[in-house]
Enzyme design. Structure first.
Site, PDB file in Angstrom:
ATOM      1  N   ASN A 191     -10.807  -5.842  12.224  1.00 32.02           N
ATOM      2  CA  ASN A 191     -10.389  -6.881  13.146  1.00 32.02           C
ATOM      3  C   ASN A 191     -11.623  -7.621  13.636  1.00 32.02           C
ATOM      4  O   ASN A 191     -12.476  -7.041  14.321  1.00 32.02           O
ATOM      5  CB  ASN A 191      -9.630  -6.268  14.331  1.00 32.02           C
ATOM      6  CG  ASN A 191      -8.315  -5.668  13.898  1.00 32.02           C
ATOM      7  OD1 ASN A 191      -7.496  -6.329  13.264  1.00 32.02           O
ATOM      8  ND2 ASN A 191      -8.100  -4.400  14.211  1.00 32.02           N
ATOM      9  N   GLU A 247       0.822  -1.197   0.000  1.00 31.16           N
ATOM     10  CA  GLU A 247       0.000   0.000   0.000  1.00 31.16           C
ATOM     11  C   GLU A 247       0.862   1.255   0.000  1.00 31.16           C
ATOM     12  O   GLU A 247       2.011   1.233   0.471  1.00 31.16           O
ATOM     13  CB  GLU A 247      -0.910   0.039   1.235  1.00 31.16           C
ATOM     14  CG  GLU A 247      -2.023  -0.973   1.216  1.00 31.16           C
ATOM     15  CD  GLU A 247      -2.940  -0.831   2.410  1.00 31.16           C
ATOM     16  OE1 GLU A 247      -4.063  -1.357   2.332  1.00 31.16           O
ATOM     17  OE2 GLU A 247      -2.529  -0.203   3.413  1.00 31.16           O
ATOM     18  N   ARG A 283     -12.596  -9.500  15.917  1.00 30.27           N
ATOM     19  CA  ARG A 283     -12.382  -9.990  17.279  1.00 30.27           C
ATOM     20  C   ARG A 283     -12.518  -8.821  18.243  1.00 30.27           C
ATOM     21  O   ARG A 283     -12.665  -7.670  17.843  1.00 30.27           O
ATOM     22  CB  ARG A 283     -10.975 -10.579  17.424  1.00 30.27           C
ATOM     23  CG  ARG A 283      -9.882  -9.591  17.000  1.00 30.27           C
ATOM     24  CD  ARG A 283      -8.485 -10.108  17.262  1.00 30.27           C
ATOM     25  NE  ARG A 283      -7.450  -9.332  16.612  1.00 30.27           N
ATOM     26  CZ  ARG A 283      -6.943  -8.202  17.064  1.00 30.27           C
ATOM     27  NH1 ARG A 283      -7.415  -7.681  18.191  1.00 30.27           N
ATOM     28  NH2 ARG A 283      -5.991  -7.562  16.413  1.00 30.27           N
ATOM     29  N   HIS A 302       4.890  -0.091  15.029  1.00 31.91           N
ATOM     30  CA  HIS A 302       3.552  -0.307  14.479  1.00 31.91           C
ATOM     31  C   HIS A 302       2.597  -0.909  15.496  1.00 31.91           C
ATOM     32  O   HIS A 302       1.556  -1.450  15.135  1.00 31.91           O
ATOM     33  CB  HIS A 302       3.592  -1.197  13.229  1.00 31.91           C
ATOM     34  CG  HIS A 302       4.522  -0.710  12.172  1.00 31.91           C
ATOM     35  ND1 HIS A 302       4.365   0.491  11.515  1.00 31.91           N
ATOM     36  CD2 HIS A 302       5.651  -1.264  11.660  1.00 31.91           C
ATOM     37  CE1 HIS A 302       5.346   0.644  10.648  1.00 31.91           C
ATOM     38  NE2 HIS A 302       6.135  -0.396  10.713  1.00 31.91           N
ATOM     39  N   GLU A 359     -10.844  -0.366  11.347  1.00 32.25           N
ATOM     40  CA  GLU A 359      -9.745   0.574  11.510  1.00 32.25           C
ATOM     41  C   GLU A 359      -9.622   1.449  10.270  1.00 32.25           C
ATOM     42  O   GLU A 359      -9.684   0.964   9.137  1.00 32.25           O
ATOM     43  CB  GLU A 359      -8.433  -0.174  11.762  1.00 32.25           C
ATOM     44  CG  GLU A 359      -8.457  -0.999  13.043  1.00 32.25           C
ATOM     45  CD  GLU A 359      -7.075  -1.465  13.466  1.00 32.25           C
ATOM     46  OE1 GLU A 359      -6.099  -1.133  12.775  1.00 32.25           O
ATOM     47  OE2 GLU A 359      -6.982  -2.158  14.492  1.00 32.25           O
ATOM     48  N   GLU A 402      -8.501  -1.930   7.718  1.00 31.91           N
ATOM     49  CA  GLU A 402      -8.815  -3.337   7.923  1.00 31.91           C
ATOM     50  C   GLU A 402      -9.926  -3.460   8.945  1.00 31.91           C
ATOM     51  O   GLU A 402     -10.265  -2.495   9.635  1.00 31.91           O
ATOM     52  CB  GLU A 402      -7.579  -4.105   8.409  1.00 31.91           C
ATOM     53  CG  GLU A 402      -7.046  -3.632   9.755  1.00 31.91           C
ATOM     54  CD  GLU A 402      -5.727  -4.278  10.119  1.00 31.91           C
ATOM     55  OE1 GLU A 402      -4.949  -4.561   9.193  1.00 31.91           O
ATOM     56  OE2 GLU A 402      -5.479  -4.481  11.310  1.00 31.91           O
TER      57      GLU A 402
END
Length: 736
Positions: A330, A235, A332, A274, A314, A328
């Site tokens: 997540n 990206e 969970r 990160h 996110e 993305e």
């Protein structure tokens, strides 16, 4: 195994009717086809396992813990009703073993599995295996995990759902040549990201074409170790981003319910490697219009996949343009979910369990409150001056601030537990709430000042500096915050400017008082040979040598010699060798504590907190006073001196500080696994050349040559475990 199988079975009354004081959720409708959950196996470890156990217990549910060799005596094992051993320390052979975990569920009669976060939480095959075994998976469907867990496929889907995405390559062709070509097309800098997984593992920023292939290979190794998958996407790297995520409670049950809500946003911009270290909710400096737009985008993303149960969408926000892009989803529960719980007053784990149990969403969107402000600071075992390298070791002293309705300590450890080299080095999550951001930030700093850990390096001092930084206090945050402000945040020279003598005096007095309370029968020669201050009609002077241990290894240890004169009335006079200064105080032990003392200096009384332990042939003394912390060492006393003429003088020799390396020696910066040895005996190297790839806590670190020369000694092989400070190579320097 603690309270594993001996605890009596709880009442079989309906757990859905039991009140959880943290949640404001009313009783809700349940699907008649759903078998009620009675026992949950937590397929995880540490603080998240303890967190799930807490909510399950409040709902009247029984819990089962699983554990590896490394976690045999861990807190989550002690807190669960039952615990099952599932394999060796390696996560691949224990916490990532679907067979072992499902077998544990069958053996204990667990009818549901909560995966926590990490490990198998975003593994669609595991979710499907649970379904096929007749076990409820507390999370989204396997199909949703598969689709949203594949970052390439999910971004294609989001584009079709009109959710903005970052420009990049998300294709199936994973040949190195094509990936290189796509990076060239996108334009540097680019970001290499694993298709599966998260937490910053396997991510690499590439600034030029020359760096790409080496960065790609390293990313693939790290991704394979963490997620068992080597697919990546490329990206465009956004240079000044903010990391905003929206906690989505997107609980959809086919055609029956169709409910979708979001629980507002969190800002997770402050990161290192990160990985997030401070999160807050709501995001600072965000308008209501922007909040509504990003929240609706998250809901659209969830609806695009008929998402069910808790998830987080996110986004990355370009601070230069104000645009936001989908990063993305997540699938969970997130590590930072407690900040959302604090500002919405909801228990998200309870929501997860209720939804998995066949119930509809507890609240509609309009009924979800947003109250005050919350911060979460992740307290890690890590060496900040060494570039935030993870650390492992024993928590010889662990004393977090007290919990309350506005302060939460989410942890999986207690004092004397170990932080293992095999897993994430997080010690605890400190979560605070205030009526506004300023109030919450003040509480965060105060709690960090009272968070006491000794035995291994932590990031607590760094977090305190971060919480006090003017830009952070103003809410001016983005993902390069630490890098942009490193001169202030990573400057440890202020430690050298402090006057540590008052703390050295307190350390010496603490040693004397602590020794005076040892059992008399354990002392050689009984009370007449004790080194404590009691003497009949005589004051007593004792010489103690200490080394002050600064946080940064760039600062040298400061040896100091002290004369401590004290008597039976708790009065102490501390003098420093070669100095006219002295400290006079009255001190006595706090009755309810084995370590702390109350001191009175010039009529001002305060409580001093101490941590003591033996490590590497030295006696370590940690002193906390008024939010400041100092660390001293002194050598072990080998024998008791005998008294002469009513007075004893005992010398405690300094430990000598940190050991010095011989010139040319290359030491390991952390304990870990040698993944790849890059230098051979006799090879020529230049300063900065890579010598070894180390892996610890699922992260890779490259050890580089510090001088140019010839490798004349190699002490490590691939696959070998190395210790912190162990000598890996020796380089014979080039003659100039």
């Amino acid at each position: 195994m603690g309270n594993s199988t001996s605890i009596a079975r709880r009442s079989k009354r309906s757990w859905s009717s039991l009140a959880n004081p943290f949640s404001q959720a009313p009783p809700v409708e349940k699907s008649p086809a759903q078998r009620p959950i009675e026992k949950i196996l937590i397929a995880n470890r540490g603080e998240i396992a303890c967190r799930i156990i807490k909510t399950a217990r409040s709902l009247g549910l029984k819990t089962v813990a699983v554990y590896s060799d490394a976690d045999r005596n861990s807190l989550h094992v002690r807190r669960a009703d039952e615990a099952v051993f599932i394999g060796p320390a390696s996560a691949q052979l224990s916490y990532l073993s679907t067979t072992s975990i499902l077998d544990a569920a069958r053996r204990t009669g667990a009818d549901a599995i909560h995966p926590g976060y990490g490990f198998l939480s975003e593994n669609s095959k595991f979710a499907q295996a649970c379904h096929e075994s007749g076990i409820t998976f507390i999370g989204p469907s396997a199909a949703a995990i598969s689709l949203m867990g594949d970052k390439s496929a999910s971004k294609k889907l989001m584009s079709g759902a009109n959710v903005p995405v970052v420009p990049g390559y998300h294709g199936d062709d994973q040949s190195h040549e094509l990936l290189q070509s796509e990076a060239d097309r996108i334009g540097y800098p680019v970001l290499i990201k694993p298709v599966l997984g998260g937490g910053g593992k396997g991510m690499r920023i590439v600034h030029s074409r020359d760096e790409f292939l080496d960065s790609l290979r390293s990313a693939l190794r790290e991704s394979a170790a963490a997620f068992g998958d080597t697919r990546v996407l490329i990206e465009k790297y956004i240079a000044q981003p903010r990391h905003i995520e929206v906690q989505v409670g997107d609980f959809i049950f086919g055609d029956r319910f169709g409910n979708v809500v979001h629980l507002f946003e969190r800002d997770c911009s402050v990161q290192r490697r990160h990985q997030k270290i401070i999160e807050e909710a709501p995001a600072p400096l965000m308008s209501d219009d922007f909040r509504n737009s990003i929240g609706q985008a998250a809901v659209n993303a969830a609806k695009a996949v008929n998402y069910e149960n808790a998830g987080t969408v996110e986004f990355i926000v370009d601070t230069a343009t104000g645009e936001f892009f989908f990063m993305e989803m997540n699938t969970r529960l997130q590590v930072e979910h407690p900040v959302t719980e604090m500002v919405t007053r909801q228990d998200l784990v309870e929501w997860q369990i209720r939804v998995a149990n066949g119930e509809s969403l507890p609240l509609e969107q309009k009924s979800i409150p947003l109250q005050g402000h919350a911060f979460e600071a992740r307290v890690y075992a890590e060496n900040v001056p060494r570039g935030f390298l993870p650390a492992a070791g024993v928590l010889y002293h662990y004393n977090p601030p007290p919990a309350s309705s506005t302060v939460r300590i989410e942890t999986g450890v207690e004092q004397s537990d170990a932080v293992s080299v095999h897993y994430d080095p997080m010690i605890a999550k400190l979560v605070v709430w205030g009526s506004d951001r300023d109030m919450a930030l003040a509480k965060l700093h105060n709690c960090l000042s009272n968070f006491q850990v000794a035995g291994l390096p932590t990031n607590i001092h760094f977090l305190k500096k971060l919480a006090k930084h003017p830009a952070f206090r103003a809410g001016d945050v983005e993902t390069h915050f630490i890098e942009h402000h490193k001169n202030e945040l990573l400057d440890f020279s202020e430690s050298a400017k402090r006057d540590v003598k008052p703390f050295a005096a307190l350390a010496a007095v603490g040693v004397c008082i602590r020794e005076s309370f040892r059992r008399p029968e354990s002392r050689i020669g009984g009370p007449w040979h004790t080194t404590s201050g009691f003497r009949v009609n005589n004051p007593y002077t004792r010489k103690i040598s200490l080394d002050w241990m600064p946080e940064s290894e760039s600062l040298s240890c400061e040896p100091m010699s002290l004369d401590v004169t004290y008597s039976s009335d708790n009065e102490f006079l501390v003098k420093f060798a070669g100095d006219l200064s002295c400290v006079r105080l009255t001190a006595k032990r706090v009755a309810s504590s084995g370590c702390d003392i109350t001191v009175d200096i010039n009529g001002i009384s305060s409580t001093i907190n101490y941590g003591y332990y033996l490590q590497k042939s030295a006696y370590h003394i940690h002193v906390w006073k008024d939010g400041e912390h100092h660390h001293f060492t002194t050598a072990l006393r080998e024998a008791y001196d005998t008294e002469s003429h009513g007075e004893t003088s005992q010398r405690l020799t300094s430990s000598g500080g940190s050991s010095k390396l011989t010139p040319g020696a290359v030491a390991s910066p952390m304990a870990g696994l040698a993944v790849k040895v890059l230098a051979e005996l006799g090879s020529n190297v230049k300063a900065g050349d890579p010598l070894l790839v180390l892996e610890a806590m699922k992260m890779e670190h490259t050890v580089k040559a510090h001088i140019s020369g010839v490798i004349n000694q190699v002490n490590v092989t691939a696959g070998q475990q190395v210790s912190d400070g162990g000598i890996l190579f020796h380089i014979k320097a080039q003659e100039s």
